[in-house]
Design an enzyme around this catalytic site. Structure first.
Site, short mmCIF file in Angstrom:
data_model
loop_
_atom_site.label_atom_id
_atom_site.label_comp_id
_atom_site.label_asym_id
_atom_site.label_seq_id
_atom_site.Cartn_x
_atom_site.Cartn_y
_atom_site.Cartn_z
N HIS A 1 0.81 -1.21 0.00
CA HIS A 1 0.00 0.00 0.00
C HIS A 1 0.85 1.27 0.00
CE1 HIS A 1 -3.25 2.68 1.95
NE2 HIS A 1 -3.54 2.52 0.68
N GLU B 1 2.87 0.76 3.38
CA GLU B 1 2.33 -0.23 4.31
C GLU B 1 2.41 -1.62 3.67
OE1 GLU B 1 -1.06 1.69 7.13
OE2 GLU B 1 -1.61 1.57 5.03
P1 NAD Z 1 -7.27 5.77 -10.82
O1 NAD Z 1 -8.72 5.80 -11.09
O2 NAD Z 1 -6.48 7.03 -10.92
O3 NAD Z 1 -6.57 4.68 -11.78
C1 NAD Z 1 -7.07 3.41 -12.01
C2 NAD Z 1 -6.53 2.93 -13.35
O4 NAD Z 1 -6.86 1.54 -13.47
C3 NAD Z 1 -7.15 3.65 -14.57
O5 NAD Z 1 -6.12 4.14 -15.41
C4 NAD Z 1 -7.95 2.53 -15.26
O6 NAD Z 1 -7.97 2.66 -16.68
C5 NAD Z 1 -7.17 1.31 -14.83
N1 NAD Z 1 -7.91 0.05 -14.94
C6 NAD Z 1 -9.21 -0.19 -14.69
N2 NAD Z 1 -9.50 -1.48 -14.93
C7 NAD Z 1 -8.36 -2.07 -15.35
C8 NAD Z 1 -8.03 -3.38 -15.78
N3 NAD Z 1 -8.95 -4.35 -15.82
N4 NAD Z 1 -6.76 -3.63 -16.16
C9 NAD Z 1 -5.83 -2.65 -16.13
N5 NAD Z 1 -6.08 -1.39 -15.74
C10 NAD Z 1 -7.33 -1.10 -15.36
O7 NAD Z 1 -7.15 5.12 -9.35
P2 NAD Z 1 -5.93 5.29 -8.30
O8 NAD Z 1 -6.21 6.43 -7.39
O9 NAD Z 1 -4.63 5.20 -9.03
O10 NAD Z 1 -6.15 3.97 -7.42
C11 NAD Z 1 -5.63 2.72 -7.81
C12 NAD Z 1 -5.52 1.83 -6.59
O11 NAD Z 1 -4.67 2.45 -5.63
C13 NAD Z 1 -6.84 1.56 -5.87
O12 NAD Z 1 -6.84 0.22 -5.43
C14 NAD Z 1 -6.80 2.52 -4.69
O13 NAD Z 1 -7.53 2.07 -3.58
C15 NAD Z 1 -5.32 2.50 -4.37
N6 NAD Z 1 -4.82 3.66 -3.62
C16 NAD Z 1 -5.21 4.94 -3.96
C17 NAD Z 1 -4.69 6.02 -3.26
C18 NAD Z 1 -5.10 7.43 -3.62
O14 NAD Z 1 -4.85 8.35 -2.83
N7 NAD Z 1 -5.66 7.66 -4.79
C19 NAD Z 1 -3.77 5.82 -2.22
C20 NAD Z 1 -3.35 4.52 -1.93
C21 NAD Z 1 -3.89 3.44 -2.64
#
Ligand code: NAD
Length: 291
Positions: free
Chosen positions: A140, A152
């Site tokens: 994480h 994490e």
């Molecule tokens: P985001 O919406 O910016 O990006 C998600 C990406 O995943 C998009 O580019 C989308 O096209 C892609 N995607 C969707 N389905 C897919 C598939 N089947 N195969 C490949 N790619 C696919 O989201 P994010 O903020 O980058 O979050 C991503 C992960 O990170 C989540 O699990 C979230 O919980 C975790 N996270 C987010 C944060 C935050 O602050 N945003 C912090 C820690 C962890």
């Protein structure tokens, strides 16, 4: 096990940061997404962000060139099969993540470590639906990944010691620090941070203070670099609400009930900085409190 090649699934906000820090640290990175546009955007963003590190003297132009050369992109998930480590960082929906693992598993080497950057989904449950729960972990990262020092590491119930030690070493090679968390809702950082933000919203809701007095109190009175409402806007109010719901449902304790005012802001589409409005209005030159 020595990790050299890393597959990153999802090139969004987090995926591009993860690809960035791994490439700078000398790993070979293969970045995957379902959208070519996301991949292109991610690569140009990484280029810009690394360039900023060069201009600040943190990296040399040669190091930048080498890092950018280590990043490749693909629309085909199967191409990640040869990686030593895969980090899933796609959209935060369990069905999306499960489908990714199902498609990926037949292509993976038996020794590949599989991990997820999920903020809220049970690592044990995700792991149990793969062929390698002992080689599955929560990995994480914090947002923005190139800036934040912490990672994490979350062991599911079946994760083995070798997998855990390998990821501890990977975090060290990134120049970051790991904190180990058990697999319970919201892990450590969000378990503590989100109830504080939610309490700040209750403080606003009950009229104890306004946006300005609440943020100033926590900045000047508790030495926090950002006020809790300013921070909530930065994270995204929809994300804050989703995490409070995970805590409320996962721990079945009323102390985690989301503040109705937080729900109201989300209903209004006032989701924080990304929407131009949240606890502050960002549409003018300087942010103006909305309450
Ligand atoms: P985001 O919406 O910016 O990006 C998600 C990406 O995943 C998009 O580019 C989308 O096209 C892609 N995607 C969707 N389905 C897919 C598939 N089947 N195969 C490949 N790619 C696919 O989201 P994010 O903020 O980058 O979050 C991503 C992960 O990170 C989540 O699990 C979230 O919980 C975790 N996270 C987010 C944060 C935050 O602050 N945003 C912090 C820690 C962890």
């Amino acid at each position: 096990m020595a990790v050299q090649s890393v597959g990153v699934v999802g090139a969004g906000q987090m995926g591009n940061g993860i690809a960035h820090v791994f490439a700078v640290a000398g790993f070979d990175v293969l970045l995957n997404d379902i959208s070519q546009e996301s991949l292109d955007k991610a690569v140009s963003l990484i280029d810009r962000n690394i360039e900023r590190q060069v201009s600040r003297g943190k990296l040399t132009p040669e190091e930048k060139t080498a890092a950018m050369r280590r990043i490749r992109t693909t629309l085909k998930l199967a191409d990640l099969g040869a990686c030593d480590l895969v980090i899933e960082s796609a959209t935060e929906r369990e069905a999306v993540k499960q489908a990714i693992f199902e498609d990926l598993l037949p292509h993976l080497k038996p020794e590949t470590i599989l991990s997820s950057n999920t903020s809220s989904i049970s690592i044990t449950r995700l792991a149990s639906r793969t062929d390698r729960p002992e080689k599955f972990m929560g990995f994480h990262f914090m947002n923005p990944v190139p800036v934040m020092q912490l990672v994490e590491l979350i062991r599911g119930i079946a994760t083995d010691e070798e997998t855990y030690r390998t990821l501890c070493e990977v975090v060290e090679r990134l120049g970051k620090t790991s904190a180990s968390s058990e697999d319970f809702p919201a892990f450590i950082v969000n378990r503590i941070l989100m109830p504080m933000i939610n309490e700040a919203v209750y403080t606003l809701y009950e009229g104890v203070g306004n946006v300005k007095s609440i943020d100033e109190s926590m900045k000047l009175g508790a030495n926090h670099p950002m006020g809790p409402l300013e921070l909530a806007d930065f994270i995204g109010l929809d994300t804050c609400l989703a995490i409070m719901n995970v805590l409320h449902e996962g721990l079945a304790d009323t102390k985690y009930r989301p503040c109705p005012l937080l729900t109201k802001y989300v209903e209004a589409g006032w989701l924080g900085r990304k929407a131009g409005r949240g606890f502050y209005d960002y549409r003018g030159e300087t942010p103006v409190p909305t309450r």
